[in-house]
Design a protein around this motif. Structure first.
Motif, mmCIF file in Angstrom:
data_model
loop_
_atom_site.group_PDB
_atom_site.id
_atom_site.type_symbol
_atom_site.label_atom_id
_atom_site.label_comp_id
_atom_site.label_asym_id
_atom_site.label_seq_id
_atom_site.Cartn_x
_atom_site.Cartn_y
_atom_site.Cartn_z
ATOM 1 N N ASP A 1 1.206 24.174 -23.323
ATOM 2 C CA ASP A 1 2.273 23.179 -23.435
ATOM 3 C C ASP A 1 3.634 23.837 -23.312
ATOM 4 O OD1 ASP A 1 0.485 21.128 -23.805
ATOM 5 O OD2 ASP A 1 0.458 21.366 -25.993
ATOM 6 N N ARG B 1 5.076 22.414 -12.524
ATOM 7 C CA ARG B 1 3.964 21.476 -12.727
ATOM 8 C C ARG B 1 4.399 20.341 -13.649
ATOM 9 N NH1 ARG B 1 -0.896 24.044 -11.162
ATOM 10 N NH2 ARG B 1 -0.622 26.300 -10.806
ATOM 11 N N ASP B 2 3.700 19.216 -13.495
ATOM 12 C CA ASP B 2 3.974 18.101 -14.424
ATOM 13 C C ASP B 2 3.105 18.240 -15.656
ATOM 14 O OD1 ASP B 2 1.437 17.341 -13.667
ATOM 15 O OD2 ASP B 2 2.100 15.713 -12.360
ATOM 16 N N GLU B 3 3.155 17.223 -16.503
ATOM 17 C CA GLU B 3 2.422 17.319 -17.776
ATOM 18 C C GLU B 3 0.919 17.369 -17.580
ATOM 19 O OE1 GLU B 3 3.752 14.126 -20.209
ATOM 20 O OE2 GLU B 3 5.725 15.019 -20.573
ATOM 21 N N SER B 4 0.460 16.905 -16.417
ATOM 22 C CA SER B 4 -0.989 16.952 -16.164
ATOM 23 C C SER B 4 -1.421 18.240 -15.474
ATOM 24 C CB SER B 4 -1.400 15.751 -15.313
ATOM 25 O OG SER B 4 -0.803 15.853 -14.026
ATOM 26 N N GLY B 5 -0.432 19.052 -15.126
ATOM 27 C CA GLY B 5 -0.757 20.326 -14.469
ATOM 28 C C GLY B 5 -0.671 20.279 -12.969
ATOM 29 N N ALA B 6 -0.340 19.148 -12.419
ATOM 30 C CA ALA B 6 -0.224 19.040 -10.970
ATOM 31 C C ALA B 6 1.101 19.645 -10.503
ATOM 32 C CB ALA B 6 -0.316 17.581 -10.536
ATOM 33 N N THR C 1 4.375 19.803 -8.680
ATOM 34 C CA THR C 1 5.342 18.831 -8.179
ATOM 35 C C THR C 1 6.366 19.495 -7.253
ATOM 36 O OG1 THR C 1 6.777 19.161 -10.095
ATOM 37 C CG2 THR C 1 5.095 17.408 -10.246
#
Length: 577
Positions: A3, A116-121, A123
């Motif tokens: 996180d 990365r975004d909060e989901s790990g992707a 961006t």
């Protein structure tokens, strides 16, 4: 995924809008270029440094891919690593050659990471880069200074060795012949002294160009010293072909050089060492070609010479002799012997010449004919000459302190010692031993004339004004100039033994001896004949009017104690048959 702490946890006292302004200022004010791409590798944001470095405005960059900056010089494997970093396989840092808007390529130091975004992707991808052109230019300059001659742009010695070592590996595989040539220029120091350093520098540039036009593309030309070049001939059918190349270099130097309205002629000496006959590594080939060129110089010739093992052996012996001679100076192995000069009117001893001898710990007495040329070549003659002067004066002081009335002593001076400081050096040694200058005679050689007679004459006049007597040694064997001879403040002429050995049977020797004696009489100078060994020689020279003789007929050079005994006993030469 770990996180990421929220901004209020990192900056608990900073409002979100202030934090945004801070980030924006850092982004725009950074001196490093920053570009942000989206997940499709399209540029979504750039900072001011990006536009300054690349030449692209923000409007021109936004919406484009990073291909905008691609130079095309990197291979597929390298591009794959960069693409993988932008795809999130881990941060990447390295050097990339980019392309500015004007088409200019430039080196850049780049760091690539992803967001990365909060989901790990993924961006976005973030690229931060610096223009390191200036650093590269400095590194290239340092490399050039380390590998090339700054004046001519040719490789230096270390780079020459690297280039030829690589080439020799191929020559060896194909069982070919190669050669290394040392090319030494003649009289360059004289040109620099008389015409100036700028003329000498321009001359060297012209010489390097002329050499380059003469040699083949496959040959390696390097400048390795102030007046020395080396050539690597890396593709020869046979060793004799190196001689053909040497002849071409000699021939191309026959035409004068035009340097700043001056016509300048320069000669060459070329030493050649051949691979694989002489050596199989570059360092040895260079050493052997140096040996060859030094042999040519020692014989005062121009041209070219192939290396031979015998030549190398002689060079090693000379180097060993030089080292031992340096040691002899400090180890008190040098001594003076004295050869009497006898009057041809009375038969009495009227003087003596101080002659250096080397009492070698293992080789016994070493002839000065063997070590004086080495001393002259290496510059050791200056130290040896100073020692001879000091020792002769010390001995004369010792004789005076003992109450002995000894005749005038002659000391030989090398042409290297004959400079503007010589009168002061002599004045110092005479004062040190409290000697009157009349007790010392200086013997000089005709070789001084090649150094500029006018300057030499002014030094001679200063020495004579001090009360010192000057004698011209080995007269007739060197650079005789009767026009200068009449200007020299010389009190004595010595007939060289080369013209004494044949009298009275050789007509030429007799004629030369008579001419020298007649000349000396006209100039009111005393005449001394060297190398007199027979009574027939003595009788002939005496009849011509020679004043003194020096030679084995009366005595060889002897140690101090023996010379003292001769003088104290009143030993005389019997003049009548």
């Amino acid at each position: 995924m770990t996180d990421v702490p929220k901004h209020d946890a990192i900056y608990p006292d900073l409002p979100p809008e202030d934090l945004q302004r801070l980030h924006s200022r850092i982004f725009n004010d950074s001196d490093q270029g920053i570009l942000i791409t989206d997940a499709h590798e399209r540029i979504v944001s750039v900072n001011l440094a990006f536009t300054q470095i690349t030449g692209y405005s923000r409007a021109e960059a936004i919406g484009q891919t990073t291909d905008l900056l691609r130079s095309g010089v990197h291979d597929a494997e390298f591009r794959a690593k960069v693409t993988a970093a932008m795809a999130g396989e881990g941060p990447w840092q390295g050097e990339i050659i980019g392309k500015r808007k004007n088409g200019e390529l430039f080196p850049q130091n780049v760091t690539i990471s992803v967001v990365r975004d909060e989901s790990g992707a993924i961006t976005h991808a973030l690229s931060i880069f610096s223009d390191i052109s200036v650093l590269h230019q400095a590194q290239e300059r340092i490399a050039r200074l380390a590998n090339f001659d700054d004046l001519t742009g040719l490789p230096n010695r270390s780079h020459f060795i690297q280039l030829v070592e690589v080439a020799l590996a191929s020559v060896k595989r194909h069982q070919q012949v190669a050669a290394v040539m040392t090319v030494e220029l003649e009289r360059l120091s004289n040109i620099s002294d008389s015409l100036g350093l700028d003329v000498a520098d321009e001359l060297l540039q012209q010489i390097s160009q002329r050499f380059g036009q003469t040699l083949r593309v496959t040959d390696v030309l390097a400048k390795v010293g102030s007046d020395q070049f080396v050539v690597g001939l890396l593709s020869l059918e046979q060793r004799e072909h190196a001689g053909i190349v040497a002849k071409k270099l000699l021939a191309v130097m026959e035409a004068p050089f035009q340097v700043q309205s001056q016509l300048v002629h320069v000669g060459l000496s070329v030493g050649i060492a051949v691979f694989p006959d002489d050596a199989q590594d570059v360092a040895s080939l260079l050493r052997y070609s140096d040996v060859s060129v030094n042999r040519i110089k020692a014989e005062e010739e121009s041209g070219y010479l192939f290396y031979s093992p015998e030549m190398n052996q002689r060079a090693k012996e000379k180097w060993q002799l030089e080292g031992e001679l340096r040691h002899a100076l400090v180890a008190q192995q040098l001594v003076l012997h004295y050869q009497p000069k006898v009057s041809l009117r009375t038969g009495e001893i009227v003087g003596a010449e101080a002659l250096i001898r080397w009492r070698h710990p293992t080789n016994g007495m070493v002839s000065p004919a063997k070590f004086i040329p080495v001393a002259e070549e290496t510059g050791l003659i200056l130290d040896i000459g100073s020692w001879v002067l000091d020792e002769a004066c010390r001995q004369m002081r010792a004789w005076m302190d003992a109450g002995l009335a000894m005749p005038i002593i002659a000391v030989n001076l090398s042409a290297r010692q004959f400079d503007r400081l010589l009168p002061n050096r002599l004045r110092t040694v005479l004062e040190r031993y409290q000697l009157p200058p009349e007790c010392l005679q200086l013997e000089i050689t005709e070789s001084l004339l090649v150094r500029g007679a006018e300057g030499v004459i002014s030094i001679m006049n200063e020495l004579v004004a001090m009360g010192l007597a000057l004698s011209m040694d080995d007269f007739g064997t060197g650079y005789s100039s009767l026009s200068y001879l009449k200007k020299f403040p010389i009190s004595t002429l010595k007939i060289d033994r080369a013209f004494v050995i044949g009298v009275p049977t050789d007509e030429n020797d007799c004629a030369i001896a008579q001419a020298i004696i007649t000349l000396a009489k006209q100039l009111r100078q005393e005449i001394v004949a060297e190398g007199v060994e027979t009574r027939e020689q003595m009788a002939f020279l005496r009849q011509l009017g020679c004043d003194q003789l020096q030679g084995f007929l009366f005595s060889p050079p002897v140690a101090v104690s023996d010379f003292e005994s001769m003088v104290l006993s009143g030993l005389r030469l019997t003049l009548e048959p």
